[in-house]
Design a protein around this motif. Sequence first.
Motif, PDB file in Angstrom:
ATOM      1  N   LYS A  99      -0.944   3.708  -6.922  1.00  0.00           N
ATOM      2  CA  LYS A  99      -1.721   2.923  -5.964  1.00  0.00           C
ATOM      3  C   LYS A  99      -2.866   2.151  -6.603  1.00  0.00           C
ATOM      4  N   ASP A 100      -3.317   2.582  -7.784  1.00  0.00           N
ATOM      5  CA  ASP A 100      -4.404   1.831  -8.416  1.00  0.00           C
ATOM      6  C   ASP A 100      -3.939   0.473  -8.935  1.00  0.00           C
ATOM      7  N   ARG A 155      -1.944   3.944 -18.204  1.00  0.00           N
ATOM      8  CA  ARG A 155      -1.584   4.658 -16.974  1.00  0.00           C
ATOM      9  C   ARG A 155      -0.334   5.510 -17.178  1.00  0.00           C
ATOM     10  N   GLU A 165       0.811  -1.220   0.000  1.00  0.00           N
ATOM     11  CA  GLU A 165       0.000   0.000   0.000  1.00  0.00           C
ATOM     12  C   GLU A 165       0.843   1.268   0.000  1.00  0.00           C
TER      13      GLU A 165
END
Length: 245
Positions: A27-28, A151, A22
């Motif tokens: 973070k996705d 991304r 985490e």
Amino acid sequence: MKILLAPSETKISGGTEPFSLETLRFKDLLPHRTQLLHAYINVIQKGDITELSNMFGLKKEADILKHKRDIIHEPTMKAIERYTGVAFDYLSYGELDRNAQTYLHDNLLIFSNLFGILRADDLIPEYRLQQGKPIGDIKPEQFYKPLLQERLDSYLEGEDILDIRAGFYDKYYKPALSYTTLKFIKDGKVVSHWAKAYRGIVLKEIAKAGVTSLDDFMKLPIERLSIHEIQTKKNRTEIIYNIDN
């Protein structure tokens, strides 16, 4: 300017902070990293030496068993410190001043066969995974390619991009945006192994100078390197350096 760099299979041991997926940037990607990490741990726990030998890229059983551990509970250090391949050795991150180190934290993206993409200061444990080898029945490059393409194109939009990765990592991400690569020649021949060293040297000088654009980069003096030629094809520009004697 953002710089793309390949990882190394060799890594230094040690660290201080506990590991948590985490804490990693992008973070996705968390659910996808979690899936691949679980697959990695499953291979470790199953303990099949042949499968571990293939995944680790190691032959000696003693070397294999050294890496047969649950990395979830291993201590972490910055990715830029963890990797110890030729490029990272010549970068000599630990010898850089704080400004140069911060530059790398902010602008260097390291591709990882296990985690997909990392910022230089992301905290990771020691792990072993040979380039191009599957984790169980998952091929990391095929797993991450559709996740990273859109991304990273979005993340890098508006940035000058310097791609100094090994060609294999195009399988993870190949910029749709304009980007620049490097080639090194000596005595008229392309160098391969020493290209890794010069990638590290170039990156070190970029960080020390705090380069913010490709224009500034091309003006940057680098010992023993001189620009021989610049070639552009579609969205890719290649700077060809001559290694001077």
